[in-house]
Scaffold this active site. Structure first.
Site, short mmCIF file in Angstrom:
data_model
loop_
_atom_site.label_atom_id
_atom_site.label_comp_id
_atom_site.label_asym_id
_atom_site.label_seq_id
_atom_site.Cartn_x
_atom_site.Cartn_y
_atom_site.Cartn_z
N GLY A 92 -23.37 52.44 26.47
CA GLY A 92 -24.69 52.77 26.97
C GLY A 92 -25.04 54.23 26.85
O GLY A 92 -26.21 54.61 26.97
N ARG A 93 -24.04 55.06 26.61
CA ARG A 93 -24.30 56.49 26.42
C ARG A 93 -23.30 57.09 25.43
O ARG A 93 -23.01 58.28 25.47
CB ARG A 93 -24.22 57.23 27.75
CG ARG A 93 -22.92 57.07 28.51
CD ARG A 93 -23.05 57.58 29.93
NE ARG A 93 -21.88 57.28 30.72
CZ ARG A 93 -20.90 58.15 30.95
NH1 ARG A 93 -20.94 59.34 30.41
NH2 ARG A 93 -19.88 57.82 31.72
N GLY A 126 -28.60 57.29 29.10
CA GLY A 126 -27.73 57.49 27.95
C GLY A 126 -27.10 58.86 27.86
O GLY A 126 -26.46 59.19 26.87
N ARG A 183 -11.46 47.60 23.63
CA ARG A 183 -11.18 47.37 25.04
C ARG A 183 -10.95 45.88 25.30
O ARG A 183 -11.33 45.04 24.48
CB ARG A 183 -12.37 47.83 25.89
CG ARG A 183 -12.94 49.18 25.52
CD ARG A 183 -14.40 49.31 25.99
NE ARG A 183 -15.00 50.56 25.55
CZ ARG A 183 -15.28 51.60 26.34
NH1 ARG A 183 -15.02 51.53 27.62
NH2 ARG A 183 -15.82 52.69 25.86
N ASP A 255 -13.47 46.63 31.15
CA ASP A 255 -14.11 47.37 30.05
C ASP A 255 -13.55 48.77 29.93
O ASP A 255 -13.89 49.48 28.98
CB ASP A 255 -15.63 47.40 30.24
CG ASP A 255 -16.05 48.04 31.55
OD1 ASP A 255 -15.72 47.46 32.60
OD2 ASP A 255 -16.70 49.10 31.53
N ASN A 256 -12.70 49.19 30.88
CA ASN A 256 -12.03 50.49 30.80
C ASN A 256 -10.55 50.35 30.45
O ASN A 256 -9.79 51.30 30.62
CB ASN A 256 -12.15 51.24 32.13
CG ASN A 256 -13.58 51.66 32.43
OD1 ASN A 256 -14.39 51.81 31.52
ND2 ASN A 256 -13.89 51.85 33.70
N ASP A 265 -11.46 56.18 29.49
CA ASP A 265 -12.67 56.34 30.31
C ASP A 265 -12.38 57.00 31.66
O ASP A 265 -12.35 56.36 32.70
CB ASP A 265 -13.36 54.99 30.52
CG ASP A 265 -14.38 54.73 29.42
OD1 ASP A 265 -14.57 55.61 28.56
OD2 ASP A 265 -14.99 53.66 29.43
#
Length: 492
Positions: A92-93, A126, A183, A255-256, A265
């Site tokens: 997302g960023r 973002g 991931r 997701d990390n 992350d």
């Protein structure tokens, strides 16, 4: 050493189907400038560190110029966040800009964090801010110096672009470098959206580029089962290393979680100051799900979620067999780490009791975890019982310390190595320097005023944290009380 234009790129991820991500160009930052570059990461990429000082480097990684070999992609994935499945995740960023291939054959992802809006930004802007970018930059350097597998950070750029969080902050970008950005959540995305052919394709991609030795297995299911077992082992090793050094990740969402067992992350992480097994470093973790002492079990939960996502290509029996390795691998690695921290070579049954007694002692009196182990790493066996004055600053009551030291000295009698070998081993596993939260905050506060001296000092000691660095001794001291209670959240 090479300039940016001389680096060799081999962008393999961009050859995968469009479902794996979306091509997006980074959005420019206003008046960007370099905050810091890590020369060790430059060396990994075979990049001349002086190239980071050039306007081209700064413009390129701030979205104000284009590299002919970049192929920016916002990766799509999903994941379980605090135990709940979220289908709306992705870069997302951030953007995977490209993949550098070095002369030694190593392939490194070049990833830009804070690059602007993507289709996966949800309600976000973002952007990243200088504060969070510095925290990840320093954390990745710290973990690399400690010998713990991690993503790396090449450089931090800042700008005049305003970014609105709890207050207005400076927009920044972090240039992250990693063997892979795959991931657990990549595979969960393909599983929950019923893209099973693509899931198999991604598993093949992972094996081809990161576990090529598994291609010797001709049977597909056995090959994928071996892949999962490797991921279990790598994850167990990573968590065992975290626990031994006193590192709390803070947001162990799936997701990390890296498919290669990389620490990934960095957000509201924290290293232990006073030993507190229930330490919660994330101010947003109201239930303590990701507390320090929960990390081993959470990693297993996450591996189970990954195993479930892999059921289209691996049988339940093989998934269960892979998961059954976790506790064994974790305990083996952790026990090895703790023996090394205490200078023990032999593996004896009573060592577990010795460890547990020490943890009870440290937690009962709130002793500083890092300073205790560093102190004991410089005391000969015959001086253990006469050097208790060294521990007075760390403990409120010294008698229990003396009792444990007596047990430790008796355990050393079973060892065959001499003091010199033991202390060398201990000083290789007990760092003098860790990235304490208050030090990171001091670096951030100074950087927001345009002073990057603290960042560079920390880079120096974190690169070789087991060395003395006598001229920077102040960075190894016990933190002030205010420094132990900083509130760190997921805000970036």
């Amino acid at each position: 050493m090479k300039t940016l234009t001389q680096l060799a790129f081999h962008n393999t991820y961009s050859t995968l189907p469009a479902t794996f991500g979306t091509r997006v160009s980074p959005q420019p930052l206003d008046d960007p400038f370099l905050v810091s570059v890590n020369p060790l990461v430059c060396n990994m990429l075979e990049l001349d560190p002086s190239d980071a000082q050039t306007p081209y480097f700064i413009d390129l990684f701030s979205g104000n110029d284009e590299h002919p070999s970049f192929d920016p992609i916002a990766m799509k994935y999903t994941g379980h966040q605090f135990g709940q499945y979220n289908p709306d995740l992705g870069d997302g960023r951030g953007l995977l800009l490209g993949e550098v291939l070095t002369s030694s054959g190593n392939k490194w992802d070049i990833h830009l964090k804070g690059s602007g809006l993507t289709p996966y930004s949800r309600q976000g802007d973002g952007r990243a801010v200088l504060r969070s970018s510095i925290r990840e930059y320093l954390a990745s350097a710290a973990m690399a110096g400690l010998g713990i597998k991690t993503t790396h950070a090449l450089a931090v750029l800042s700008s005049c672009t305003p970014v609105y969080r709890e207050r207005v902050e400076c927009g920044a970008t972090l240039i992250r470098v990693a063997e892979s950005h795959l991931r657990f959540g990549h595979f969960e995305y393909l599983f929950y959206t019923h893209q099973h052919a693509e899931l198999k394709q991604l598993a093949d991609y992972l094996i081809q580029h990161h576990f090529p030795e598994l291609n010797n297995e001709q049977n597909d299911e056995l090959r994928y089962a071996a892949m999962f077992s490797k991921i279990v082992t790598l994850t167990a090793k990573m968590v065992a290393d975290w626990q031994a050094v006193g590192f709390a990740h803070g947001v162990m969402n799936t997701d990390n979680m890296s498919m290669l067992g990389l620490t990934f992350d960095y957000g509201p992480y924290g290293f232990l100051d006073d030993y507190n097994p229930g330490f919660i470093c994330n101010h947003s973790d109201y239930s303590g799900r990701y507390a320090f002492n929960q990390q081993p079990s959470i990693a297993l939960w996450n591996l189970s979620a990954l195993g479930y996502a892999l059921t289209p290509i691996i049988s339940k029996e093989h998934i269960d067999a892979g998961l059954s390795r976790y506790q064994v691998d974790l305990q083996r690695e952790y026990s090895h780490n703790m023996r090394s921290k205490l200078g023990l070579v032999k593996r004896l049954k009573e060592d577990t009791d010795l460890f547990n007694q020490l943890f009870d002692l440290l937690s009962g009196q709130g002793a500083d975890y890092t300073l205790f182990f560093r102190a004991i790493s410089n005391i000969g066996k015959e001086e253990l019982l006469t050097s208790t004055n060294l521990f007075v600053p760390l403990f409120s009551r010294i008698e229990p310390v003396e009792q444990w030291l007596q047990a430790y000295k008796s355990r050393l009698d079973a060892e065959e190595q001499n003091d010199e070998a033991r202390l060398t081993l201990m000083n290789q596993h007990n760092p003098k320097f860790i990235l304490r939260n208050y030090l990171a905050q001091q670096a951030i506060d100074a950087a927001e005023q345009g002073d990057y001296t603290m960042i560079e000092k920390l880079l120096t000691v974190l690169a070789t944290p087991f060395d003395e660095h006598a001229e920077l001794d102040d960075l190894a001291q016990r933190p002030p009380e205010w420094g132990k209670h900083l509130e760190i959240s997921c805000s970036s």
